[in-house]
Motif scaffolding. Structure first.
Motif, PDB file in Angstrom:
ATOM      1  N   MET A  18      39.903  34.779  48.555  1.00 30.50           N
ATOM      2  CA  MET A  18      40.093  34.216  47.221  1.00 30.50           C
ATOM      3  C   MET A  18      40.527  32.752  47.304  1.00 30.50           C
ATOM      4  O   MET A  18      40.034  31.906  46.579  1.00 30.50           O
ATOM      5  CB  MET A  18      41.121  35.031  46.447  1.00 30.50           C
ATOM      6  CG  MET A  18      41.341  34.536  45.019  1.00 30.50           C
ATOM      7  SD  MET A  18      39.834  34.625  44.000  1.00 30.50           S
ATOM      8  CE  MET A  18      39.638  36.401  43.875  1.00 30.50           C
ATOM      9  N   VAL A  25      37.583  30.600  48.056  1.00 29.59           N
ATOM     10  CA  VAL A  25      36.728  30.387  46.887  1.00 29.59           C
ATOM     11  C   VAL A  25      37.324  29.313  45.981  1.00 29.59           C
ATOM     12  O   VAL A  25      36.619  28.435  45.481  1.00 29.59           O
ATOM     13  CB  VAL A  25      36.531  31.706  46.107  1.00 29.59           C
ATOM     14  CG1 VAL A  25      35.768  31.448  44.811  1.00 29.59           C
ATOM     15  CG2 VAL A  25      35.799  32.721  46.964  1.00 29.59           C
ATOM     16  N   GLN A  42      35.685  25.746  45.029  1.00 30.98           N
ATOM     17  CA  GLN A  42      35.499  25.386  43.624  1.00 30.98           C
ATOM     18  C   GLN A  42      36.103  24.019  43.332  1.00 30.98           C
ATOM     19  O   GLN A  42      35.497  23.185  42.647  1.00 30.98           O
ATOM     20  CB  GLN A  42      36.140  26.438  42.719  1.00 30.98           C
ATOM     21  CG  GLN A  42      35.907  26.208  41.238  1.00 30.98           C
ATOM     22  CD  GLN A  42      34.470  26.443  40.824  1.00 30.98           C
ATOM     23  OE1 GLN A  42      33.935  27.536  40.988  1.00 30.98           O
ATOM     24  NE2 GLN A  42      33.812  25.421  40.289  1.00 30.98           N
ATOM     25  N   GLU A  83      25.449  29.301  39.436  1.00 26.10           N
ATOM     26  CA  GLU A  83      26.293  29.951  40.435  1.00 26.10           C
ATOM     27  C   GLU A  83      25.714  29.698  41.824  1.00 26.10           C
ATOM     28  O   GLU A  83      24.547  29.970  42.087  1.00 26.10           O
ATOM     29  CB  GLU A  83      26.378  31.457  40.172  1.00 26.10           C
ATOM     30  CG  GLU A  83      27.077  31.813  38.865  1.00 26.10           C
ATOM     31  CD  GLU A  83      27.242  33.309  38.699  1.00 26.10           C
ATOM     32  OE1 GLU A  83      27.046  34.030  39.699  1.00 26.10           O
ATOM     33  OE2 GLU A  83      27.541  33.751  37.575  1.00 26.10           O
ATOM     34  N   GLY A 139      26.720  30.971  45.274  1.00 25.34           N
ATOM     35  CA  GLY A 139      27.654  31.901  45.892  1.00 25.34           C
ATOM     36  C   GLY A 139      28.695  32.301  44.871  1.00 25.34           C
ATOM     37  O   GLY A 139      28.375  32.801  43.790  1.00 25.34           O
ATOM     38  N   GLN A 140      29.955  32.036  45.184  1.00 31.37           N
ATOM     39  CA  GLN A 140      31.041  32.329  44.261  1.00 31.37           C
ATOM     40  C   GLN A 140      31.540  31.079  43.534  1.00 31.37           C
ATOM     41  O   GLN A 140      32.488  31.139  42.779  1.00 31.37           O
ATOM     42  CB  GLN A 140      32.206  32.995  45.009  1.00 31.37           C
ATOM     43  CG  GLN A 140      31.860  34.391  45.530  1.00 31.37           C
ATOM     44  CD  GLN A 140      33.015  35.028  46.267  1.00 31.37           C
ATOM     45  OE1 GLN A 140      33.427  34.554  47.327  1.00 31.37           O
ATOM     46  NE2 GLN A 140      33.560  36.098  45.711  1.00 31.37           N
TER      47      GLN A 140
END
Length: 291
Positions: free
Chosen positions: A1, A4, A8, A133, A135-136
């Motif tokens: 997480m 990610v 981002q 999008e 990937g994540q």
């Protein structure tokens, strides 16, 4: 997480950084070729956003067409700005030209408030709410468009400067204006083309970023501030410096805003200026007079 979130934040920073690059490239182009510091550069960013808005509202154009018309329109205004505020002062002291650009900035800002109104406006775009999008990592299509268009424009600008006769004349003028004039280079045309490119880049940035936030007549002060931070970071007159400096500033701001605080993210640009000026006043790439 955590990975990610990190990706981002970096992605957001790269998109913001591409905006800074478009703004700073025009600034550094004018300085590198003409040795002029243009404080009015941010106002052409503002005009690009407002021209896009009114081209869509009054002419009924779609977003892409409105952005193209706005970019061309502001680029043409760059010719007028050069003829009235910069070319007549080319033999004057640099401080005189700087004051002229500051006067132009105030004129455009106040004129913008008079003509466009002080109320914030929003540029509608079909890409603003659609999501991409990878990937994540998630971003809007508008932000993806900012990065993609910015990258393409920078490649085209590089090819123009390196592989066209006008580009060679611009590089010759940047190195030695008097010598270039003696070899037959039309310095007046070089001034004109340089301002067309610089104002067009600023307007394009305004047209692209406009749909991601509200626009108002004083937004140019934000744009020119970010532009100068990037130019000082990368080195006055260095287009590669503007590219790397802009992307780096965008990523650092995004990481600082995500992991520390948004207030610190806004202040970090000032801190970067202080550190760079103390450590390497000519900028990280040190080519203050080259394009």
């Amino acid at each position: 997480m955590d990975y990610v979130v990190l990706m981002q934040q970096i992605t957001n920073g790269l998109v913001n950084g591409m905006t800074y690059v478009l703004i700073a490239t025009g600034l550094t182009l004018v300085f590198g070729v003409l040795h002029i510091i243009n404080f009015a550069h941010g106002e052409f960013y503002m005009l690009g956003a407002f021209f896009t808005f009114f081209a869509a509202q009054l002419l009924g154009l779609d977003y892409i067409s409105a952005a193209i018309v706005a970019t061309i329109g502001v680029a043409v205004l760059g010719i007028l700005a050069n003829r009235l505020f910069f070319w007549p002062l080319r033999r004057e002291h640099e401080f005189t030209v700087l004051l002229s650009s500051l006067g132009l900035a105030l004129l455009l800002t106040n004129g913008g408030e008079l003509i466009f109104g002080a109320d914030p406006k929003y540029i509608p775009s079909p890409f603003a709410d659609e999501v991409v999008e990878i990937g994540q990592v998630v971003m809007t299509q508008q932000r993806a468009l900012i990065f993609a268009v910015g990258a393409v424009v920078l490649v085209l600008l590089y090819l123009f400067i390196r592989h066209t006769s006008m580009g060679r004349m611009m590089r010759a003028t940047a190195q030695n204006p008097e010598g270039a004039a003696l070899t037959g280079v039309n310095i007046r045309n070089v001034y004109t083309v340089t301002f067309i490119l610089a104002c067009g880049l600023a307007a394009l940035a305004g047209a692209l970023v406009g749909p991601t936030s509200m626009i108002f007549p004083t937004v140019g002060s934000w744009a020119v501030l970010k532009g100068f931070i990037v130019v000082i970071l990368g080195g006055l007159g260095s287009i590669p410096g503007a590219l790397i400096g802009g992307l780096a500033l965008g990523v650092v701001e995004s990481l600082a805003g995500g992991y520390i605080s948004l207030g610190f993210a806004q202040a970090i640009g000032y801190a970067i200026i202080i550190v760079v000026l103390l450590w390497r006043p000519q900028g990280l790439f040190g080519h203050a007079r080259r394009v």
